[in-house]
Write a protein that holds these residues in place. Structure first.
Motif: not given
Length: 219
Positions: A5-8, A183-190, A196-200
Motif C-alpha cells: 500500500h505504501v509503495r502504491h 491516511a495519516d499512517e500511510l502518509l507518514a510511512a511514505a 522527506v519530513s511529514p510536513a513537507t
C-alpha cells in the motif's frame, strides 16, 4: 496498512507531483507567521512562482525589509493605517478576490485583527473560532485563506485533513478502505520512504489537491 500500500501511494505521488517538477516540496513557513499570512494572501488566484518570483518574491522582499525571524504579526499590523507604504515594500499591487482592496492592505488589516484576537506569533495560532473569524472578516479573505494560512504554519485543520485523505483514497481505493487514521499512517510511512519530513509531504500534497480543486471548479 502494508508495504504494498505504501509503495502504491509513493508511485501515485511520483506520478502526480514528482519532486523534481512540483514546486511545493517545502514545509511551508513553520514558525514564521508573517510569511504564512503573506503566502495565504498573495497565492490566492495568482501564480505561485519560483523562489525568486511570485509569492515567494513578495515574502523575500518583506524579509529583506524586516529581517528575521518573520514571527510577529505586529510588524505587518503597523501598516494597517498606511497600506501604501506596505505596497511599496512588497512591490506588489495585486488585489484580493472581489477587488475590494489590495492584498497588501488586506494583510495589514488581517494582521491587526489577529493580534487583537491574541494571535501574534506562530505559537499562538490555533484553529479556534475567534482566531478564524479575525481573519475571515477581512474583505477578500475567507475560509480558504484561513486554511492556507494555517497549513503554512503546520496547523492541519479539518478541511486540510480531508484533502489529504482524499488524495490517499484516489491513490489506493477501492483496494483499501481509507480512514483518516489510515491516511495519516500511510502518509507518514511514505514520507519516510521518500526521505522527506511529514510536513513537507503533506504540504506538497495539500497544494496539489488545492490546485486540482480549482481546476475542477473551473470546468
Amino acid at each position: 496498512m502494508s508495504t504494498a500500500h505504501v509503495r502504491h501511494l509513493i508511485d501515485y505521488i511520483e506520478a502526480e507531483l514528482p519532486q523534481g517538477v512540483w514546486p511545493h516540496w517545502t514545509e511551508g513557513w513553520p514558525r514564521e507567521i508573517e510569511a504564512g499570512l503573506l503566502d495565504a494572501a498573495f497565492s490566492a488566484r495568482a501564480t505561485y512562482g519560483t523562489p525568486t518570483s511570485g509569492v515567494r518574491a513578495v515574502i523575500a522582499r518583506w524579509r529583506a525589509h524586516r529581517g528575521e525571524p518573520l514571527d510577529d504579526l505586529a510588524a505587518l499590523a503597523e501598516y494597517a493605517d498606511e497600506p501604501a507604504a506596505l505596497i511599496a515594500v512588497l512591490d506588489n499591487r495585486q488585489r484580493v478576490p472581489g477587488n475590494y482592496t489590495t492584498k497588501a492592505e488586506a494583510v495589514a488589516l488581517a494582521a491587526r485583527s489577529l493580534v487583537a484576537a491574541g494571535c501574534r506569533q506562530s505559537s499562538e495560532l490555533r484553529d479556534e473560532e475567534v482566531r478564524r473569524n479575525a481573519l475571515v472578516q477581512i474583505a477578500g479573505f475567507g475560509n480558504a485563506t484561513w486554511e492556507c494560512f494555517t497549513m503554512q504554519l503546520g496547523v492541519c485543520i479539518p478541511e486540510s485533513r480531508e484533502l489529504l485523505k482524499d488524495f490517499v483514497i484516489d491513490a489506493l481505493a477501492p483496494e483499501v478502505e481509507v480512514t483518516s487514521t489510515t491516511a495519516d499512517e500511510l502518509l507518514a510511512a511514505a514520507a519516510t520512504r521518500l526521505d522527506v519530513s511529514p510536513a513537507t509531504l503533506t504540504h506538497a500534497i495539500w497544494r496539489y489537491q488545492r490546485a486540482q480543486r480549482r481546476l475542477a471548479g473551473a470546468r
